[in-house]
Design an enzyme around this catalytic site. Structure first.
Site, PDB file in Angstrom:
ATOM      1  N   TRP A 156      47.558  67.929 -40.889  1.00  0.00           N
ATOM      2  CA  TRP A 156      46.566  67.581 -41.936  1.00  0.00           C
ATOM      3  C   TRP A 156      45.276  68.367 -41.715  1.00  0.00           C
ATOM      4  CZ3 TRP A 156      46.677  65.456 -46.570  1.00  0.00           C
ATOM      5  CH2 TRP A 156      47.750  64.620 -46.909  1.00  0.00           C
ATOM      6  N   TRP A 176      31.697  60.255 -54.305  1.00  0.00           N
ATOM      7  CA  TRP A 176      32.235  60.559 -52.978  1.00  0.00           C
ATOM      8  C   TRP A 176      31.384  61.576 -52.222  1.00  0.00           C
ATOM      9  CZ3 TRP A 176      33.548  65.619 -51.997  1.00  0.00           C
ATOM     10  CH2 TRP A 176      33.810  66.446 -53.095  1.00  0.00           C
ATOM     11  N   TRP A 196      37.713  62.969 -48.170  1.00  0.00           N
ATOM     12  CA  TRP A 196      36.942  62.222 -49.181  1.00  0.00           C
ATOM     13  C   TRP A 196      37.593  62.390 -50.550  1.00  0.00           C
ATOM     14  CZ3 TRP A 196      33.453  58.424 -49.139  1.00  0.00           C
ATOM     15  CH2 TRP A 196      32.850  58.125 -47.913  1.00  0.00           C
TER      16      TRP A 196
HETATM   17  P1  FAD Z   1      44.432  61.488 -34.127  1.00  0.00           P
HETATM   18  O1  FAD Z   1      45.100  60.426 -34.900  1.00  0.00           O
HETATM   19  O2  FAD Z   1      44.645  61.508 -32.673  1.00  0.00           O
HETATM   20  O3  FAD Z   1      44.922  62.870 -34.768  1.00  0.00           O
HETATM   21  C1  FAD Z   1      44.944  64.091 -34.021  1.00  0.00           C
HETATM   22  C2  FAD Z   1      44.148  65.134 -34.751  1.00  0.00           C
HETATM   23  O4  FAD Z   1      44.724  65.413 -36.021  1.00  0.00           O
HETATM   24  C3  FAD Z   1      42.714  64.739 -35.054  1.00  0.00           C
HETATM   25  O5  FAD Z   1      41.886  64.940 -33.935  1.00  0.00           O
HETATM   26  C4  FAD Z   1      42.375  65.636 -36.225  1.00  0.00           C
HETATM   27  O6  FAD Z   1      42.028  66.928 -35.793  1.00  0.00           O
HETATM   28  C5  FAD Z   1      43.709  65.716 -36.957  1.00  0.00           C
HETATM   29  N1  FAD Z   1      43.744  64.713 -38.039  1.00  0.00           N
HETATM   30  C6  FAD Z   1      44.198  63.452 -37.985  1.00  0.00           C
HETATM   31  N2  FAD Z   1      44.126  62.872 -39.201  1.00  0.00           N
HETATM   32  C7  FAD Z   1      43.601  63.797 -40.023  1.00  0.00           C
HETATM   33  C8  FAD Z   1      43.270  63.804 -41.406  1.00  0.00           C
HETATM   34  N3  FAD Z   1      43.472  62.752 -42.200  1.00  0.00           N
HETATM   35  N4  FAD Z   1      42.725  64.930 -41.922  1.00  0.00           N
HETATM   36  C9  FAD Z   1      42.497  66.030 -41.167  1.00  0.00           C
HETATM   37  N5  FAD Z   1      42.808  66.073 -39.853  1.00  0.00           N
HETATM   38  C10 FAD Z   1      43.350  64.979 -39.297  1.00  0.00           C
HETATM   39  N6  FAD Z   1      38.475  64.473 -39.424  1.00  0.00           N
HETATM   40  C11 FAD Z   1      37.695  65.424 -38.865  1.00  0.00           C
HETATM   41  O7  FAD Z   1      38.105  66.039 -37.876  1.00  0.00           O
HETATM   42  N7  FAD Z   1      36.451  65.697 -39.365  1.00  0.00           N
HETATM   43  C12 FAD Z   1      35.941  65.040 -40.439  1.00  0.00           C
HETATM   44  O8  FAD Z   1      34.826  65.342 -40.871  1.00  0.00           O
HETATM   45  C13 FAD Z   1      36.736  64.016 -41.037  1.00  0.00           C
HETATM   46  N8  FAD Z   1      36.274  63.299 -42.087  1.00  0.00           N
HETATM   47  C14 FAD Z   1      37.057  62.320 -42.651  1.00  0.00           C
HETATM   48  C15 FAD Z   1      36.583  61.600 -43.749  1.00  0.00           C
HETATM   49  C16 FAD Z   1      37.353  60.594 -44.316  1.00  0.00           C
HETATM   50  C17 FAD Z   1      36.835  59.827 -45.510  1.00  0.00           C
HETATM   51  C18 FAD Z   1      38.614  60.285 -43.787  1.00  0.00           C
HETATM   52  C19 FAD Z   1      39.480  59.206 -44.389  1.00  0.00           C
HETATM   53  C20 FAD Z   1      39.108  61.007 -42.706  1.00  0.00           C
HETATM   54  C21 FAD Z   1      38.349  62.028 -42.123  1.00  0.00           C
HETATM   55  N9  FAD Z   1      38.825  62.782 -41.031  1.00  0.00           N
HETATM   56  C22 FAD Z   1      38.037  63.770 -40.488  1.00  0.00           C
HETATM   57  C23 FAD Z   1      40.222  62.653 -40.580  1.00  0.00           C
HETATM   58  C24 FAD Z   1      40.492  61.641 -39.467  1.00  0.00           C
HETATM   59  O9  FAD Z   1      39.893  60.413 -39.763  1.00  0.00           O
HETATM   60  C25 FAD Z   1      40.025  62.117 -38.091  1.00  0.00           C
HETATM   61  O10 FAD Z   1      40.488  63.420 -37.839  1.00  0.00           O
HETATM   62  C26 FAD Z   1      40.584  61.197 -37.004  1.00  0.00           C
HETATM   63  O11 FAD Z   1      40.139  59.884 -37.215  1.00  0.00           O
HETATM   64  C27 FAD Z   1      40.124  61.677 -35.665  1.00  0.00           C
HETATM   65  O12 FAD Z   1      40.545  60.810 -34.673  1.00  0.00           O
HETATM   66  P2  FAD Z   1      41.617  61.275 -33.600  1.00  0.00           P
HETATM   67  O13 FAD Z   1      41.215  62.577 -33.020  1.00  0.00           O
HETATM   68  O14 FAD Z   1      41.815  60.151 -32.655  1.00  0.00           O
HETATM   69  O15 FAD Z   1      42.892  61.473 -34.505  1.00  0.00           O
END
Ligand code: FAD
Length: 487
Positions: free
Chosen positions: A285, A366, A389
């Site tokens: 993603w 948004w 978003w």
């Molecule tokens: P994990 O669940 O461990 O996932 C591993 C990695 O996968 C993450 O570190 C991230 O790089 C990637 N990832 C996971 N989910 C997503 C996703 N939906 N979209 C893109 N990459 C993803 N992520 C950001 O890195 N930067 C942002 O500015 C950002 N803004 C967001 C805004 C909204 C409204 C929402 C719903 C999600 C957003 N995310 C963003 C995606 C996601 O929420 C975070 O990447 C995630 O919560 C990070 O936690 P983690 O590293 O433990 O994720």
């Protein structure tokens, strides 16, 4: 960028940007492989990716640069810090040292990408070699295209194509000896004022920025959350996700390292393969977001589906303020917004809930939420933030349908059934038992009294009625349908 081979003995500039690591860093490997002195440079340039970093990002950058400088020093190297326009600072360093090559890992946001190309073009015209690499993504944007040669707009086929063609590069540790560069002047990072001072709001930022912190976070995740990632990642009170996002954003770890380490753990029977692949899909993603932004540069500013530009947003300043402060009266929303403010990060499930609340319950544009996240998230990423978003708003490429409106109470009861998350971030509700915790306004007065909660005094009543807000949102959607020409 050129690929010209050189025989010069002049120094090479290694221009760090969002690749703040020594391991698995292609530009760094190649720069040192020239055998020439390497000048490691970081330029603090507000225009680097087209938008100045937010306050939480600057907090992170401060620590990450210090960690990088320390790692370089351990290997005899040195990080040169400069502040200003990137091209001007590169030229200044070239003039000061006689460097005749610049090696960098590319930025892929279209504005950064174009700027890099312009800089490379201008320097090349003056005989400076410029080499650009991909250190940020599994594959270079533009390399994963659909059957008609265009960008994918739907995630699942994109991921399939990505995983079919992406080849992991070999794992590299960076050169042991990085000494030999001249002692050219550098700014003092203390003078940059990246850490907030008046006031210092970062007391709750429980992070270890830098390459070592990234490796540690990955190891902790592989040994823990990854085993049950598919389910665990949805429960915000559990350590079910990796918390790698800021480390990945700043390039303190390569996405390939995260993917390969998870797959190796599965290959050695330490975690189920399906869980490792679910994690790889989430990294997918991130990749999808970056590829989309590269192809569609207006993603942070304009609805990807143009009909959503007609959406009748409300100008609800009071609602927006209550949302930013975690005072909406919906406990799961407030817990998320307070987690964000206190720690610079919010759990993914809760990001979806709070975004849905702002967009659909309050009908606030948004883009206002995106901007708030940009300023307050340590992982603020132009591509992932905008893509997500727009996903919640329904206006994105592969978005959730707008009419799917999260009920914040039901979401809280489902994903925070124990109430541990809400109790941690909304302490004024701690005394309420699980039955009422996610909807305190439904609790009988004696229950509220026993829990020490005075609604409207200790904790707000809901700023909107979700049922009414839902109907209002669906009515607003009709404007979009009409502008699309639906029946
Ligand atoms: P994990 O669940 O461990 O996932 C591993 C990695 O996968 C993450 O570190 C991230 O790089 C990637 N990832 C996971 N989910 C997503 C996703 N939906 N979209 C893109 N990459 C993803 N992520 C950001 O890195 N930067 C942002 O500015 C950002 N803004 C967001 C805004 C909204 C409204 C929402 C719903 C999600 C957003 N995310 C963003 C995606 C996601 O929420 C975070 O990447 C995630 O919560 C990070 O936690 P983690 O590293 O433990 O994720």
């Amino acid at each position: 960028m050129t690929t010209t081979a050189r025989t010069s003995k002049a120094p090479v500039i290694l221009w760090f940007r969002r690749d703040l690591r020594l391991h698995d860093n292609p530009a760094l490997e190649r720069a040192f492989a020239t055998g020439r002195p390497v000048l490691c440079l970081y330029v603090l340039d507000p225009a680097q990716c087209g938008r100045a970093s937010g306050a939480a990002s600057l907090w992170w950058l401060d620590k990450s640069l210090r960690a990088l400088a320390a790692s370089l020093a351990e290997r005899g190297g040195r990080l040169i810090l400069r502040r200003g326009d990137s091209e001007t600072e590169l030229r200044r360093l070239i003039d000061q040292t006689g460097a005749d090559a610049v090696y960098m890992n590319r930025l892929f946001e279209s504005e950064g990408f174009t700027r890099d190309a312009d800089i490379a073009h201008a320097l090349k015209a003056e005989g400076v070699e410029c080499q650009g690499y991909n250190g940020a993504l599994l594959t270079r944007p533009g390399s994963v295209l659909n059957g008609s040669g265009g960008p994918y707009k739907v995630f699942t086929p994109f991921l399939k194509a990505l995983l079919a063609q992406a080849e992991p590069p070999p794992h590299t540790l960076g050169p042991r000896d990085m000494s030999g560069a001249s002692k050219v002047a550098s700014d003092d990072i203390d003078d940059w004022g990246l850490h907030p001072m008046r006031p210092d709001w970062s007391g709750g930022f429980d992070w270890t920025p830098g390459e070592a912190g990234a490796t540690e976070a990955l190891s902790r995740f592989i040994a823990g959350g990854l085993k049950t990632y598919g389910k665990g990642r949805d429960h915000p009170s559990e350590p079910g996700c990796s918390r790698l996002s800021p480390h990945l954003h700043w390039g303190e770890i390569s996405p390939w390292r995260a993917v390969q380490t998870a797959r190796d753990a599965a290959a050695h029977g330490k975690v189920p393969a399906a869980e490792a692949e679910k994690f790889v899909a989430e990294i997918g993603w991130r990749e999808f977001s970056a590829h989309l932004l590269h192809h569609f540069p207006t993603l942070p500013d304009r609805a990807f589906r143009p009909e959503y530009e007609a959406f009748p947003w409300r100008d609800d300043e009071a609602g927006f303020r209550a949302w930013t402060k975690g005072l909406t009266g919906y406990p799961i929303v407030d817990a998320g917004m307070r987690q964000l403010w206190t720690t610079g990060w919010m759990h993914n499930r809760v990001r979806m809930i709070v975004a849905s609340f702002l967009i659909k319950d309050l009908l606030v544009d948004w883009r206002r939420g995106e901007a708030w996240f940009w300023d307050t998230l340590v992982d603020a990423d132009l591509a992932s933030n905008a893509q997500n978003w727009q996903w919640v708003a329904g206006s994105g490429a592969d978005a959730a349908p707008y009419f799917r409106i999260f009920n914040p109470t039901a979401q809280g009861e489902k994903f925070d059934a124990s109430g541990a998350y809400v109790r941690r971030w909304v302490p004024e509700l701690r005394g309420l038992n699980d039955k009422w915790l996610h909807a305190p306004w439904t609790a009988p007065p004696e229950i509220l009294r026993a829990a020490g909660v005075r609604l409207g005094t200790d904790y707000p009543r809901p700023i909107v009625d979700h049922g009414e807000a839902r109907d209002r949102a669906l009515a607003a959607l009709k404007v979009v349908s009409a502008s699309r020409g639906d029946d």
